[in-house]
Design an enzyme around this catalytic site. Structure first.
Site, PDB file in Angstrom:
ATOM      1  N   GLY A  40      47.075  44.807  49.892  1.00  0.00           N
ATOM      2  CA  GLY A  40      48.803  44.537  48.874  1.00  0.00           C
ATOM      3  C   GLY A  40      49.014  45.731  47.637  1.00  0.00           C
ATOM      4  NE  ARG A  41      54.577  42.363  46.518  1.00  0.00           N
ATOM      5  CZ  ARG A  41      54.560  41.341  46.879  1.00  0.00           C
ATOM      6  NH1 ARG A  41      53.432  39.531  47.035  1.00  0.00           N
ATOM      7  NH2 ARG A  41      55.846  40.447  47.403  1.00  0.00           N
ATOM      8  CB  ILE A  42      46.836  43.298  43.097  1.00  0.00           C
ATOM      9  CG1 ILE A  42      47.775  42.186  42.552  1.00  0.00           C
ATOM     10  CG2 ILE A  42      45.654  43.646  42.089  1.00  0.00           C
ATOM     11  CD1 ILE A  42      47.143  40.913  42.365  1.00  0.00           C
TER      12      ILE A  42
ATOM     13  CB  THR B  63      40.864  40.279  39.143  1.00  0.00           C
ATOM     14  OG1 THR B  63      41.268  41.298  40.419  1.00  0.00           O
ATOM     15  CG2 THR B  63      40.460  40.922  37.847  1.00  0.00           C
TER      16      THR B  63
ATOM     17  NE  ARG C  72      44.518  32.105  44.108  1.00  0.00           N
ATOM     18  CZ  ARG C  72      44.456  32.972  44.175  1.00  0.00           C
ATOM     19  NH1 ARG C  72      43.817  33.768  42.576  1.00  0.00           N
ATOM     20  NH2 ARG C  72      45.591  32.498  43.608  1.00  0.00           N
TER      21      ARG C  72
ATOM     22  CD  GLU D  89      38.579  29.749  38.666  1.00  0.00           C
ATOM     23  OE1 GLU D  89      39.449  29.773  37.663  1.00  0.00           O
ATOM     24  OE2 GLU D  89      38.623  30.155  39.290  1.00  0.00           O
TER      25      GLU D  89
ATOM     26  CG  HIS E 208      42.022  31.827  36.958  1.00  0.00           C
ATOM     27  ND1 HIS E 208      41.420  31.133  38.128  1.00  0.00           N
ATOM     28  CD2 HIS E 208      43.011  33.156  37.527  1.00  0.00           C
ATOM     29  CE1 HIS E 208      42.532  32.060  39.240  1.00  0.00           C
ATOM     30  NE2 HIS E 208      42.903  32.790  38.537  1.00  0.00           N
TER      31      HIS E 208
END
Length: 327
Positions: free
Chosen positions: A162-164, A243, A245, A274, A292
């Site tokens: 996707g974008r990242i 980075t 989840r 987390e 995070h």
């Protein structure tokens, strides 16, 4: 004269967003830095507000939503200051006719920066070397002192384009890395060419990559996407970067893979339970851990807060929020 809406902000956010919210409503806010309200505290504080601005670390479950929907004034919108929104029971919100919004796009570059920083730091053993030096152990240069993995010219496998994921590929281009990717849907040929991406199936990606970087959203289908079987397919010299989840990775399986030498290292920004972290990870020198912070630049966090506030303002003015995710 219409009554000004009541807005609850669950955690301390950049100041500019408060000014925007104050312009349209009465704002109550948690101003204690680093304090996250429990679901019970949210259940106590949230009812009676028109709008809720929350973060990914807040649990907005069905109980909170149903209670807020039956209060006066009733909750109308939950504005999540995050791209993901798995912290919100969106189905319950939809049943209660509560709108949910997020903040997509704005943090993509910043997150890709951090993902690549983790890749470099883990490969070149930067935190380990710094601890060594600060401890006063550096007595002079040595030919084998903190030798790490080569980054330039290596193979990067991106799971989730996707974008990242695409921006991660763009950064890899500056290091002459060979970039392959796996996605639930293959990208169009022109996008593959633009980012110099080669599509492969997941198993092949795991087998051939020197670095595996995760960029998938969290959903039931991606829970433990990387587990014992997948880690066993990776090179013994490979490094895993997450980075995305925390629950995308089976953390116990990752610990075992690192302890056994099944893989060489990991760079982690997120964790399965987390803020708790598997204790074994904390003592491993071949693991880089950060709390995070993928979107943690002043510019990006301010823009995220403003986007969340803008979603509330739009709804209050009778418009569809720009980043509505349900309804």
């Amino acid at each position: 004269m219409s009554k000004r809406p009541k807005i609850l902000v669950t955690q301390r956010i950049p100041a500019d967003a408060y000014s925007l919210l104050h312009s349209i409503g009465e704002v109550e806010a948690n101003m204690d830095e680093g304090i996250i309200w429990s679901p019970e505290e949210l259940l106590r504080r949230a009812p009676g507000h028109d709008y809720l601005l929350c973060l990914l670390t807040d649990t907005i479950d069905a109980r909170v939503l149903e209670t807020c929907a039956s209060a006066s004034p009733r909750l109308k919108l939950v504005a999540n200051m995050a791209v993901g929104y798995n912290n919100i029971d969106v189905k319950a919100a939809t049943r209660q006719q509560i709108t949910v919004s997020n903040t997509p796009g704005v943090l993509s570059d910043t997150t890709a920066d951090l993902a690549f920083a983790l890749l470099l730091a883990t490969a070149r053993r930067v935190p380990e070397a710094e601890r060594f030096l600060r401890a006063g152990k550096f007595t002079g240069w040595g030919p084998l002192l903190f030798c790490g993995a080569e980054v330039h010219g290596s193979t990067l496998g991106i799971i989730g384009a996707g974008r990242i994921g695409r921006l991660m590929a763009k950064r890899a281009g500056g290091f002459d890395m060979h970039v392959c990717y796996y996605n639930t849907r293959r990208l169009p040929a022109d996008i593959e060419a633009s980012y110099r991406l080669t599509y492969v199936e997941l198993e092949e990606l795991l087998r051939q990559s020197d670095f595996v970087s995760l960029h998938v959203p969290y959903a039931p289908t991606t829970h433990h996407l990387i587990g014992e079987r997948e880690l066993a397919l990776m090179k013994s010299s490979a490094i895993l970067i997450n980075t995305a989840r925390g629950p995308v990775v089976d953390e116990k399986a990752l610990v075992h893979a690192l302890q056994s030498g099944r893989i060489a290292g990991a760079g982690l920004d997120v964790f399965e339970h987390e803020p708790a972290v598997e204790p074994e990870l904390l003592s491993m020198e071949n693991v880089v851990l950060v709390p995070h912070i993928a979107s943690a630049s002043f510019k990006t966090r301010t823009r995220m807060a403003m986007m969340a506030a803008e979603n509330i303002v739009a709804h209050a003015q009778g418009q569809r929020p720009p980043n509505q995710v349900n309804g």
